[in-house]
Design a protein around this motif. Structure first.
Motif, PDB file in Angstrom:
ATOM      1  N   SER A  55       5.816  19.873   6.843  1.00 48.65           N
ATOM      2  CA  SER A  55       6.562  19.074   5.865  1.00 48.65           C
ATOM      3  C   SER A  55       7.937  19.660   5.559  1.00 48.65           C
ATOM      4  O   SER A  55       8.801  18.961   5.014  1.00 48.65           O
ATOM      5  CB  SER A  55       5.750  18.947   4.575  1.00 48.65           C
ATOM      6  N   ASP A  95      -2.129  22.309   7.613  1.00 48.31           N
ATOM      7  CA  ASP A  95      -2.743  21.864   6.368  1.00 48.31           C
ATOM      8  C   ASP A  95      -1.691  21.715   5.262  1.00 48.31           C
ATOM      9  O   ASP A  95      -0.496  21.962   5.470  1.00 48.31           O
ATOM     10  CB  ASP A  95      -3.894  22.792   5.960  1.00 48.31           C
ATOM     11  N   GLU A  96      -2.137  21.311   4.063  1.00 50.35           N
ATOM     12  CA  GLU A  96      -1.209  21.026   2.977  1.00 50.35           C
ATOM     13  C   GLU A  96      -0.523  22.280   2.453  1.00 50.35           C
ATOM     14  O   GLU A  96       0.517  22.198   1.804  1.00 50.35           O
ATOM     15  CB  GLU A  96      -1.947  20.322   1.841  1.00 50.35           C
ATOM     16  N   ASP A 139      -9.208  15.535   3.588  1.00 49.54           N
ATOM     17  CA  ASP A 139      -8.733  16.874   3.941  1.00 49.54           C
ATOM     18  C   ASP A 139      -9.779  17.721   4.651  1.00 49.54           C
ATOM     19  O   ASP A 139      -9.710  18.956   4.628  1.00 49.54           O
ATOM     20  CB  ASP A 139      -8.210  17.622   2.702  1.00 49.54           C
TER      21      ASP A 139
END
Length: 199
Positions: A55, A95-96, A139
């Motif tokens: 991101s 992952d986040e 998730d």
């Protein structure tokens, strides 16, 4: 631009440019939204099997044989981010928290690598290769394997559960639609088929 290399992986950035990982010269090509392409980066290993962009715009590329995970800047300059001492890195997922999940072979291990490039074993499977990784809507990490052709759902704590046992040898790629349905592309030596499994 005419690409004569074999294409093994693909990715897209936030401005709509496509990236194509190739073999057998370790090249990554960048194709802009107008369809104009260039050779963007070249890595030491022969094949680029996986690409991923987080991101924050960090660009990762995974290679084999002598599998390494590279981080590449906007100019296409690459440096080794994580070296698991595995022969192949087949697949990547982020992952986040920005950790990179690295699926390898031939020992069937998934590594979890933090932003500093420090990695630990996240899952040590009984399979030879971890061939695909994807996230479901909750998730959970979805894992495709070879040669068992398994589709595994792993909880955030790393607990595995086989949700689909394919008759084929390899789960090559996984996709999840907006309703949570899971699609798995499977293949064997002499045939390929697309199969789906509701979440």
């Amino acid at each position: 631009m005419c690409i004569r290399d074999s294409i093994y992986s693909a990715g897209v950035d936030d401005v709509g440019a496509f990236y194509l990982g190739s073999g057998n010269d370790g090249k990554i090509f960048r194709v802009n939204s107008q369809g104009q392409g260039i050779e963007w980066s070249k890595l030491e290993e022969p094949a680029v099997y996986a690409l991923a962009i987080d991101s924050d715009g960090h660009f990762y590329a995974a290679t084999g044989p002598n599998g390494k995970d590279y981080v590449i800047n906007s100019q296409g300059e690459a440096q080794v981010f994580f070296d698991p001492q595995e022969q192949y890195i087949w697949t990547l997922a982020i992952d986040e928290q920005g950790n990179v999940l690295v699926g390898t072979g031939p020992r069937g291990v998934i590594y979890k690598v933090d932003s500093r490039g420090q990695g630990d074993i996240f899952y040590d499977s009984n399979e030879t290769h971890i061939t695909s990784l994807e996230w479901d809507l909750n998730d959970n990490l979805l894992v495709g394997t070879s040669p068992g052709g398994l589709l595994i759902r792993m909880s955030p704590r790393g607990t595995p559960f086989v949700i689909y046992d394919s008759a084929l040898q390899e789960i090559k790629s996984i996709a999840v639609d907006r309703y949570g349905n899971i699609y798995a592309a499977g293949l064997s030596r002499s045939q390929g088929i697309i199969q789906s499994q509701p979440a």
